[in-house]
Design an enzyme around this catalytic site. Sequence first.
Site, PDB file in Angstrom:
ATOM      1  CG  ASP A   1      -1.891   0.995   1.404  1.00  0.00           C
ATOM      2  OD1 ASP A   1      -2.391   1.464   0.364  1.00  0.00           O
ATOM      3  OD2 ASP A   1      -2.233   1.358   2.558  1.00  0.00           O
ATOM      4  CG  HIS A   2      -0.468   4.952   0.490  1.00  0.00           C
ATOM      5  ND1 HIS A   2      -0.868   6.004  -0.305  1.00  0.00           N
ATOM      6  CD2 HIS A   2      -1.557   4.568   1.183  1.00  0.00           C
ATOM      7  CE1 HIS A   2      -2.152   6.242  -0.097  1.00  0.00           C
ATOM      8  NE2 HIS A   2      -2.602   5.384   0.791  1.00  0.00           N
TER       9      HIS A   2
ATOM     10  N   GLY B   1      -6.692   8.292   8.448  1.00  0.00           N
ATOM     11  CA  GLY B   1      -6.707   8.574   9.887  1.00  0.00           C
ATOM     12  C   GLY B   1      -8.096   8.973  10.352  1.00  0.00           C
TER      13      GLY B   1
ATOM     14  N   GLY C   1      -8.907   5.648   3.224  1.00  0.00           N
ATOM     15  CA  GLY C   1      -9.434   6.409   4.358  1.00  0.00           C
ATOM     16  C   GLY C   1     -10.765   5.884   4.857  1.00  0.00           C
ATOM     17  N   GLY C   2     -10.894   4.550   4.895  1.00  0.00           N
ATOM     18  CA  GLY C   2     -12.183   3.944   5.271  1.00  0.00           C
ATOM     19  C   GLY C   2     -12.596   4.206   6.712  1.00  0.00           C
TER      20      GLY C   2
ATOM     21  CG  ASN D   1      -7.110   0.923   0.915  1.00  0.00           C
ATOM     22  OD1 ASN D   1      -7.555   0.005   0.242  1.00  0.00           O
ATOM     23  ND2 ASN D   1      -6.002   1.578   0.595  1.00  0.00           N
TER      24      ASN D   1
ATOM     25  CB  THR E   1      -7.182   4.607  11.527  1.00  0.00           C
ATOM     26  OG1 THR E   1      -6.272   5.290  10.652  1.00  0.00           O
ATOM     27  CG2 THR E   1      -7.139   5.252  12.895  1.00  0.00           C
TER      28      THR E   1
HETATM   29  P1  13P Z   1      -7.707   4.745   7.338  1.00  0.00           P
HETATM   30  O1  13P Z   1      -6.537   4.689   8.244  1.00  0.00           O
HETATM   31  O2  13P Z   1      -8.432   6.032   7.403  1.00  0.00           O
HETATM   32  O3  13P Z   1      -8.643   3.573   7.544  1.00  0.00           O
HETATM   33  O4  13P Z   1      -7.168   4.648   5.844  1.00  0.00           O
HETATM   34  C1  13P Z   1      -6.618   3.467   5.385  1.00  0.00           C
HETATM   35  C2  13P Z   1      -6.011   3.615   4.045  1.00  0.00           C
HETATM   36  O5  13P Z   1      -6.514   4.279   3.188  1.00  0.00           O
HETATM   37  C3  13P Z   1      -4.775   2.858   3.787  1.00  0.00           C
HETATM   38  O6  13P Z   1      -4.231   3.132   2.557  1.00  0.00           O
END
Ligand code: 13P
Length: 291
Positions: free
Chosen positions: A77-78, A174, A202-203, A223, A226
Amino acid sequence: MKSLLEGAVQENYAVGAFNVANMEMILGAVRAAEETNSPIILQIAQVRLPYSPLDIIGPMMIAAAKKATVPIAVHFDHGKDSSVIMQALKLGFTSVMIDASHLPIEENIEIVHKVKAMADEYGASIEAEVGQIGGSEGGTEDNGMFYSNPLEVKRLYDSTKVDAIALSIGNAHGLYKMEPKLKFDLLTETTRLVEVPLVLHGGTGICDEDFKHSIALGIRKINIATANFLAVEEEARKYCSGEKRDYFKLSSEMEAGMYQNVVKHIRVFGSSGKAGSRATDEKLEMACHNA
Ligand code: 13P
C-alpha cells in the site's frame, strides 16, 4: 488483486483491504475472511515498515494468504520508492500501489508506467492514485486534499491500463476531524468515463450508508487501517486493565479485536459468501483427504 476486483465488479460489492502490522492482525483478518467466506486483501503501507520490516512481515502475510481457504491478495500500500516496491514484488506480493498522486498528472502517469512494467514482470497487479487523498497513511504528513479530476483518471487509465485507481472524493486517512462528506457526483462522473475498479482509501470513520452508496456507484476496494489499529489496541488495553497477566491471552485478545473489525466491514462491503469456488474446492479436497 485484479481477479478479486473482477469478482467485485461482476457482483457489485467491494473487497476490504485491511492494513496489518503484526502476526495477530494477520491471523485475525484471515480468520474473519474464512468464517465469512469472503475474499480480502491484506496490505501494509511503505510508511509502516520501520515498525514491521517488509522482509519479515511480507513473508508472514504471504504464507497466511497461501494457507487460507479463501482467496486473499497481498498488497503493498502507498508505495513511494521503486526500490521498496521491487522488494515487495520479489517477496511475492500479488499487487502494489504506486502513489505519485502529489505530482502533476503527466509525471504521475510516467511513474505509473515504470512501476507497471516492474509489476508485469512479476505477474502482479497495480493500483495508482489520481487526486490527492487527505492526510497520510502514517499520519506524519498532510499535503492537503485535492479532489480527483475524472478526466485525469481517464487519462491515466487510458495510458497505463492499471488494475485499480484510488480516488480523492472527500476521503482522508486517519481519524476525520469533521464528519466526511463524500462527493458522490465525482464518483458517478468517474465511473461514467472510465471502466476501472475504483478504490476508496481512508475507510476509518466513513459511515455504513456512505460505504454502501460508494459501492453502488463503483467503488470495488476499500482500505481500512486506523480502525484495525484502534480495535487491536482497545482489546489489548481492556485485557491489560484487568488483574490477570498472560502474554498469550493478550495475544489472543489482539487477534480477536482485528477479527471483529474485519468481520464488521466485510458485512457492510457485501463480500461475505463471495469467496467462490476456492473455498468450496479446498473444503471438498479436505473432505476427500479425510475420507
Ligand atoms: P484509514 O486509516 O483512514 O482507515 O485509511 C486506510 C487507508 O486508506 C490505507 O491506505
